[in-house]
Design an enzyme around this catalytic site. Structure first.
Site, short mmCIF file in Angstrom:
data_model
loop_
_atom_site.label_atom_id
_atom_site.label_comp_id
_atom_site.label_asym_id
_atom_site.label_seq_id
_atom_site.Cartn_x
_atom_site.Cartn_y
_atom_site.Cartn_z
N GLY A 87 -14.30 1.72 -56.14
CA GLY A 87 -14.22 2.06 -54.72
C GLY A 87 -14.19 3.56 -54.50
O GLY A 87 -13.45 4.07 -53.66
N GLY A 129 -12.70 6.86 -48.73
CA GLY A 129 -11.24 6.81 -48.61
C GLY A 129 -10.45 7.26 -49.83
O GLY A 129 -10.66 8.37 -50.36
N ARG A 171 -20.47 -0.07 -54.51
CA ARG A 171 -21.78 -0.66 -54.23
C ARG A 171 -22.73 0.38 -53.66
O ARG A 171 -23.92 0.32 -53.89
CB ARG A 171 -21.60 -1.82 -53.23
CG ARG A 171 -20.87 -3.01 -53.82
CD ARG A 171 -20.45 -3.99 -52.76
NE ARG A 171 -19.55 -3.35 -51.79
CZ ARG A 171 -18.97 -3.97 -50.78
NH1 ARG A 171 -19.20 -5.25 -50.57
NH2 ARG A 171 -18.16 -3.31 -49.97
N ASP A 177 -20.71 -4.17 -57.72
CA ASP A 177 -19.94 -5.02 -56.81
C ASP A 177 -18.86 -5.67 -57.68
O ASP A 177 -19.17 -6.46 -58.59
CB ASP A 177 -20.87 -6.08 -56.20
CG ASP A 177 -20.14 -6.96 -55.20
OD1 ASP A 177 -18.91 -7.02 -55.23
OD2 ASP A 177 -20.84 -7.60 -54.39
N TYR A 211 -4.72 -11.12 -46.32
CA TYR A 211 -4.72 -9.77 -46.91
C TYR A 211 -3.40 -9.52 -47.64
O TYR A 211 -3.38 -9.04 -48.78
CB TYR A 211 -4.95 -8.69 -45.83
CG TYR A 211 -4.91 -7.29 -46.42
CD1 TYR A 211 -5.97 -6.82 -47.20
CD2 TYR A 211 -3.81 -6.46 -46.24
CE1 TYR A 211 -5.92 -5.55 -47.77
CE2 TYR A 211 -3.75 -5.19 -46.80
CZ TYR A 211 -4.82 -4.74 -47.57
OH TYR A 211 -4.76 -3.49 -48.15
N LYS A 218 -2.53 -8.70 -51.69
CA LYS A 218 -1.78 -7.55 -52.20
C LYS A 218 -0.49 -8.00 -52.90
O LYS A 218 -0.02 -7.32 -53.83
CB LYS A 218 -1.53 -6.54 -51.08
CG LYS A 218 -2.81 -5.83 -50.62
CD LYS A 218 -3.47 -5.04 -51.77
CE LYS A 218 -4.69 -4.25 -51.34
NZ LYS A 218 -5.30 -3.45 -52.43
N LEU A 252 0.11 2.87 -43.98
CA LEU A 252 -1.15 3.15 -43.27
C LEU A 252 -1.80 4.47 -43.70
O LEU A 252 -1.19 5.53 -43.60
CB LEU A 252 -0.86 3.16 -41.77
CG LEU A 252 -0.58 1.76 -41.22
CD1 LEU A 252 0.44 1.80 -40.09
CD2 LEU A 252 -1.86 1.08 -40.76
N VAL A 253 -3.02 4.36 -44.17
CA VAL A 253 -3.80 5.52 -44.61
C VAL A 253 -5.07 5.55 -43.76
O VAL A 253 -5.75 4.51 -43.63
CB VAL A 253 -4.24 5.39 -46.09
CG1 VAL A 253 -4.82 6.70 -46.60
CG2 VAL A 253 -3.11 4.89 -46.97
N GLU A 276 -11.79 4.32 -43.97
CA GLU A 276 -12.71 3.37 -43.32
C GLU A 276 -12.15 1.94 -43.35
O GLU A 276 -12.81 0.99 -42.90
CB GLU A 276 -14.08 3.41 -44.02
CG GLU A 276 -14.78 4.74 -43.80
CD GLU A 276 -16.06 4.89 -44.61
OE1 GLU A 276 -16.63 3.87 -45.05
OE2 GLU A 276 -16.49 6.03 -44.81
P1 NDP Z 1 -12.21 2.35 -47.61
O1 NDP Z 1 -12.86 1.27 -46.82
O2 NDP Z 1 -12.32 3.74 -47.13
O3 NDP Z 1 -12.70 2.28 -49.13
C1 NDP Z 1 -12.84 1.06 -49.80
C2 NDP Z 1 -13.61 1.25 -51.08
O4 NDP Z 1 -13.66 0.00 -51.78
C3 NDP Z 1 -15.03 1.71 -50.84
O5 NDP Z 1 -15.35 2.73 -51.75
C4 NDP Z 1 -15.86 0.48 -51.13
O6 NDP Z 1 -17.11 0.84 -51.71
C5 NDP Z 1 -14.99 -0.24 -52.17
N1 NDP Z 1 -15.31 -1.65 -52.22
C6 NDP Z 1 -15.05 -2.60 -51.29
N2 NDP Z 1 -15.55 -3.77 -51.70
C7 NDP Z 1 -16.13 -3.56 -52.91
C8 NDP Z 1 -16.83 -4.39 -53.82
N3 NDP Z 1 -17.05 -5.70 -53.57
N4 NDP Z 1 -17.28 -3.85 -54.97
C9 NDP Z 1 -17.07 -2.54 -55.21
N5 NDP Z 1 -16.42 -1.71 -54.41
C10 NDP Z 1 -15.98 -2.22 -53.25
O7 NDP Z 1 -10.67 1.91 -47.72
P2 NDP Z 1 -9.40 2.55 -48.48
O8 NDP Z 1 -9.76 3.77 -49.21
O9 NDP Z 1 -8.31 2.59 -47.48
O10 NDP Z 1 -9.08 1.36 -49.50
C11 NDP Z 1 -8.89 1.55 -50.88
C12 NDP Z 1 -7.79 0.63 -51.35
O11 NDP Z 1 -6.57 0.99 -50.75
C13 NDP Z 1 -7.98 -0.85 -51.04
O12 NDP Z 1 -7.62 -1.63 -52.15
C14 NDP Z 1 -7.02 -1.09 -49.87
O13 NDP Z 1 -6.60 -2.44 -49.82
C15 NDP Z 1 -5.90 -0.16 -50.27
N6 NDP Z 1 -4.99 0.24 -49.21
C16 NDP Z 1 -5.44 0.85 -48.08
C17 NDP Z 1 -4.55 1.23 -47.08
C18 NDP Z 1 -4.99 1.84 -45.82
O14 NDP Z 1 -4.19 1.87 -44.84
N7 NDP Z 1 -6.21 2.38 -45.72
C19 NDP Z 1 -3.11 1.03 -47.27
C20 NDP Z 1 -2.74 0.36 -48.50
C21 NDP Z 1 -3.66 0.02 -49.43
P3 NDP Z 1 -18.54 0.18 -51.35
O15 NDP Z 1 -18.44 -0.40 -49.97
O16 NDP Z 1 -19.50 1.35 -51.46
O17 NDP Z 1 -18.77 -0.81 -52.42
C1 8X3 Z 2 -3.47 -1.61 -45.77
C2 8X3 Z 2 -2.36 -1.13 -44.88
O1 8X3 Z 2 -0.53 -1.94 -43.29
O2 8X3 Z 2 -2.83 -2.55 -42.76
O3 8X3 Z 2 -2.94 -2.14 -46.95
O4 8X3 Z 2 -1.67 -3.61 -44.58
S1 8X3 Z 2 -1.84 -2.37 -43.83
#
Ligand code: NDP
Ligand code: 8X3
Length: 254
Positions: free
Chosen positions: A13, A17, A38, A60, A153, A157, A185-186, A189
């Site tokens: 990923g 983000g 991806r 993926d 979700y 987690k 919360l971060v 996207e």
């Molecule tokens: P973004 O949507 O900004 O980034 C998500 C990343 O995951 C992208 O790079 C995307 O790449 C990749 N991804 C999603 N599905 C796939 C797949 N099937 N295969 C490969 N890569 C994949 O979100 P975040 O940076 O916020 O999320 C990163 C992690 O942090 C996640 O696990 C999320 O659950 C976790 N998280 C996020 C929080 C938030 O508030 N934002 C809080 C707590 C945890 P691509 O689409 O190019 O494949």
């Molecule tokens: C993503 C943050 O609070 O929407 O893990 O679950 S929250």
């Protein structure tokens, strides 16, 4: 602080983000990066910006055969992965369970749980053989608490939390370390994806308070990875100052 110079870090990923921010922060420490996602176009742009040695994998994480092939076919100089950052993940929808979108459930379970498992199963055996390695999983506050409409979700987690603990138990007789960073919360996207491109709803998620920035989480992962090898940080929960739990967020109202 242990040096990360020339350490090989695989980030899933990495195209957005937290994963993208982690690429920058690990690069600053002199690490060599295997970047997976991806969207290969984004990875290529990122590699250009990083100006360091990177190996890009269009992947993926839902596809277990593709993961195994990608790891098996790594060029020799990229095989000795030191740090696996299992970050790829997503939320889909925010609905009552009985009204939930089943396709969204499948996507979350296949990515957040199964993708993390497939990647770990492909990478960890090499670490065990080399007697060296660190797995850092990106969990969530949603892995500690369940919030209304978060059902599936949150379940994914919670599964990451259980898998992290299971890994640590199973690797206790090795020098490998297992850690998790669990953010609140971060601003990424994440909400655009969760709300299927409803940008207004996504934006409102982060309005009225200062959310974490991806770099805050990335820095935490770098800090965890750079502890001396006898120090295993088990888990870090990191929240915006305005958030005190999964269900308590203070927003300023105008
Ligand atoms: P973004 O949507 O900004 O980034 C998500 C990343 O995951 C992208 O790079 C995307 O790449 C990749 N991804 C999603 N599905 C796939 C797949 N099937 N295969 C490969 N890569 C994949 O979100 P975040 O940076 O916020 O999320 C990163 C992690 O942090 C996640 O696990 C999320 O659950 C976790 N998280 C996020 C929080 C938030 O508030 N934002 C809080 C707590 C945890 P691509 O689409 O190019 O494949
Ligand atoms: C993503 C943050 O609070 O929407 O893990 O679950 S929250």
């Amino acid at each position: 602080m242990a040096s990360l110079q020339d350490k090989i870090v695989l980030i899933t990923g990495a195209s957005s983000g937290i994963g993208k921010a982690a690429a920058f922060q690990f690069a600053k420490e002199g690490a060599k990066l295997i970047l997976c996602a991806r969207r290969k176009d984004r990875l290529m742009k990122l590699a250009e910006e990083l100006e360091i040695e990177c190996y890009l994998i269009e992947l993926d994480v839902q596809k277990r055969d593709d993961i195994k092939k990608a790891i098996d076919e790594l060029p020799e100089n990229w095989q000795a992965i030191d740090i696996l950052l299992n970050n790829a993940g997503l939320g889909r929808g925010l609905d009552k369970l009985h009204e939930g979108n089943i396709d969204g459930w499948e996507e979350m379970i296949d990515t957040n749980i199964k993708g993390l498992l497939y990647m770990s199963r492909a990478v960890i055996p090499g670490m065990v053989t080399r007697k060296s390695g660190h797995i850092i999983n990106i969990g969530s506050i949603a892995g500690h608490e369940v919030y209304p409409n978060g059902n599936v979700y949150c379940a994914t987690k919670h599964a990451v939390d259980a898998i992290t603990k299971g890994m640590r138990l199973d690797l206790v007789d090795t020098p490998l370390r297992v850690s998790t960073v669990d953010p609140g919360l971060v601003e990424t996207e994440f909400s655009d994806i969760r709300f299927y491109g409803d940008t207004n709803r996504a934006k409102s998620t982060y309005q009225g308070y200062k959310a974490l920035e991806p770099v805050d989480v990335a820095d935490t992962a770098v800090w965890i990875a750079s502890r001396p090898v006898h120090v295993q940080i088990a888990e870090i929960v990191i929240l915006p100052t305005a958030q005190s739990s999964a269900t308590s967020l203070h927003k300023e109202t105008k």
